[in-house]
Design a protein around this motif. Structure first.
Motif, PDB file in Angstrom:
ATOM      1  N   THR A  25     -31.437  33.260 -14.081  1.00  0.00           N
ATOM      2  CA  THR A  25     -30.840  32.720 -15.300  1.00  0.00           C
ATOM      3  C   THR A  25     -30.750  33.810 -16.360  1.00  0.00           C
ATOM      4  O   THR A  25     -29.714  33.976 -17.019  1.00  0.00           O
ATOM      5  N   ARG A  26     -31.830  34.562 -16.542  1.00  0.00           N
ATOM      6  CA  ARG A  26     -31.839  35.649 -17.538  1.00  0.00           C
ATOM      7  C   ARG A  26     -30.787  36.711 -17.212  1.00  0.00           C
ATOM      8  O   ARG A  26     -30.081  37.200 -18.094  1.00  0.00           O
ATOM      9  N   LEU A  27     -30.678  37.081 -15.942  1.00  0.00           N
ATOM     10  CA  LEU A  27     -29.702  38.094 -15.540  1.00  0.00           C
ATOM     11  C   LEU A  27     -28.267  37.609 -15.751  1.00  0.00           C
ATOM     12  O   LEU A  27     -27.399  38.383 -16.180  1.00  0.00           O
ATOM     13  N   LEU A  28     -28.008  36.337 -15.468  1.00  0.00           N
ATOM     14  CA  LEU A  28     -26.670  35.777 -15.693  1.00  0.00           C
ATOM     15  C   LEU A  28     -26.341  35.750 -17.182  1.00  0.00           C
ATOM     16  O   LEU A  28     -25.241  36.122 -17.595  1.00  0.00           O
ATOM     17  N   GLU A  29     -27.298  35.297 -17.993  1.00  0.00           N
ATOM     18  CA  GLU A  29     -27.073  35.198 -19.440  1.00  0.00           C
ATOM     19  C   GLU A  29     -26.858  36.574 -20.068  1.00  0.00           C
ATOM     20  O   GLU A  29     -26.083  36.715 -21.016  1.00  0.00           O
ATOM     21  N   SER A  30     -27.524  37.604 -19.549  1.00  0.00           N
ATOM     22  CA  SER A  30     -27.386  38.950 -20.102  1.00  0.00           C
ATOM     23  C   SER A  30     -26.101  39.631 -19.634  1.00  0.00           C
ATOM     24  O   SER A  30     -25.701  40.652 -20.189  1.00  0.00           O
ATOM     25  N   GLY A  31     -25.471  39.088 -18.599  1.00  0.00           N
ATOM     26  CA  GLY A  31     -24.273  39.699 -18.048  1.00  0.00           C
ATOM     27  C   GLY A  31     -24.563  40.743 -16.973  1.00  0.00           C
ATOM     28  O   GLY A  31     -23.645  41.341 -16.414  1.00  0.00           O
ATOM     29  N   ASP A  32     -25.849  40.985 -16.694  1.00  0.00           N
ATOM     30  CA  ASP A  32     -26.215  41.964 -15.674  1.00  0.00           C
ATOM     31  C   ASP A  32     -25.944  41.465 -14.254  1.00  0.00           C
ATOM     32  O   ASP A  32     -25.885  42.259 -13.322  1.00  0.00           O
ATOM     33  N   LEU A  33     -25.819  40.170 -14.103  1.00  0.00           N
ATOM     34  CA  LEU A  33     -25.518  39.568 -12.807  1.00  0.00           C
ATOM     35  C   LEU A  33     -24.164  38.887 -12.946  1.00  0.00           C
ATOM     36  O   LEU A  33     -24.007  37.977 -13.763  1.00  0.00           O
ATOM     37  N   LYS A  34     -23.196  39.366 -12.190  1.00  0.00           N
ATOM     38  CA  LYS A  34     -21.828  38.866 -12.350  1.00  0.00           C
ATOM     39  C   LYS A  34     -21.640  37.464 -11.772  1.00  0.00           C
ATOM     40  O   LYS A  34     -20.949  36.636 -12.345  1.00  0.00           O
ATOM     41  N   TYR A  35     -22.254  37.203 -10.608  1.00  0.00           N
ATOM     42  CA  TYR A  35     -22.077  35.916  -9.939  1.00  0.00           C
ATOM     43  C   TYR A  35     -23.427  35.228  -9.762  1.00  0.00           C
ATOM     44  O   TYR A  35     -24.440  35.895  -9.553  1.00  0.00           O
ATOM     45  N   PRO A  36     -23.440  33.897  -9.809  1.00  0.00           N
ATOM     46  CA  PRO A  36     -24.695  33.176  -9.560  1.00  0.00           C
ATOM     47  C   PRO A  36     -25.221  33.476  -8.159  1.00  0.00           C
ATOM     48  O   PRO A  36     -24.445  33.701  -7.229  1.00  0.00           O
ATOM     49  N   VAL A  37     -26.522  33.483  -8.015  1.00  0.00           N
ATOM     50  CA  VAL A  37     -27.165  33.746  -6.737  1.00  0.00           C
ATOM     51  C   VAL A  37     -27.033  32.510  -5.841  1.00  0.00           C
ATOM     52  O   VAL A  37     -27.223  31.382  -6.290  1.00  0.00           O
TER      53      VAL A  37
END
Length: 169
Positions: A25-37
């Motif tokens: 969730t943190r990685l998605l919100e920060s934009g560091d993770l482009k797609y949900p896991v």
């Protein structure tokens, strides 16, 4: 379900889910993770003599609930190999791998995006139909005691047991 008070059980379920999903969730919100896991799991539905093989889960999420033997697929294995590995790890089913393979009659993918509370969980499930008596099958001899192979809960399964299919539904 278990000896814990319901509030404590639900709190433990929440904590397990939070610990699992929060990093993503943190990685998605920060934009560091482009797609949900998306997670890949593998299960087996083993049928024999009017019974299905179930495990009772040891850990949260889902502690103390019944489930099909299965778990997360490892990156170095096929879905089928992962399903057989999880089956053996969790149940110690007394049937050789060669027979489990030769008695696999169907497979199905389960991928509804809301089927799990930890995120998108894609499951490849295999249906294994074992003979009911001592039977020679391609790959060896199935030795069933009372028509059902011996099982024992291991790994992250608290127990493993054969359940009559008419009571499991």
């Amino acid at each position: 379900m278990c000896d814990l008070p319901l509030v404590e059980y639900l709190f433990n379920e929440y904590v397990a889910r939070y610990k699992y999903t929060q990093p993503y969730t943190r990685l998605l919100e920060s934009g560091d993770l482009k797609y949900p896991v998306q997670h890949m799991t593998v299960d087996t539905l083993v049928y024999c003599a009017g019974h299905i093989l179930l495990i009772k889960r040891k850990n949260h999420p889902g502690a103390f609930t019944f489930a099909l033997p299965g778990g997360f697929k490892e990156n170095i294995e096929t879905c089928f190999d992962g399903a057989l590995r999880e089956l053996k790890e969790e149940t110690h089913i007394d049937v050789p791998l060669s027979i489990l393979k030769s008695c696999t009659v169907d497979e199905k993918i389960f991928d509804h995006p809301q089927r799990s509370n930890i995120g998108t969980l894609i499951t490849m499930a295999y249906f294994i139909s074992l003979p009911t008596q001592n039977t020679s099958v391609k790959g060896g001899l199935v030795r069933n005691v009372g028509g059902l192979p011996k099982v024992k809960g291991c790994d992250d399964a608290m127990s493993a047991q054969w359940v009559p299919i008419n009571t499991a539904l």
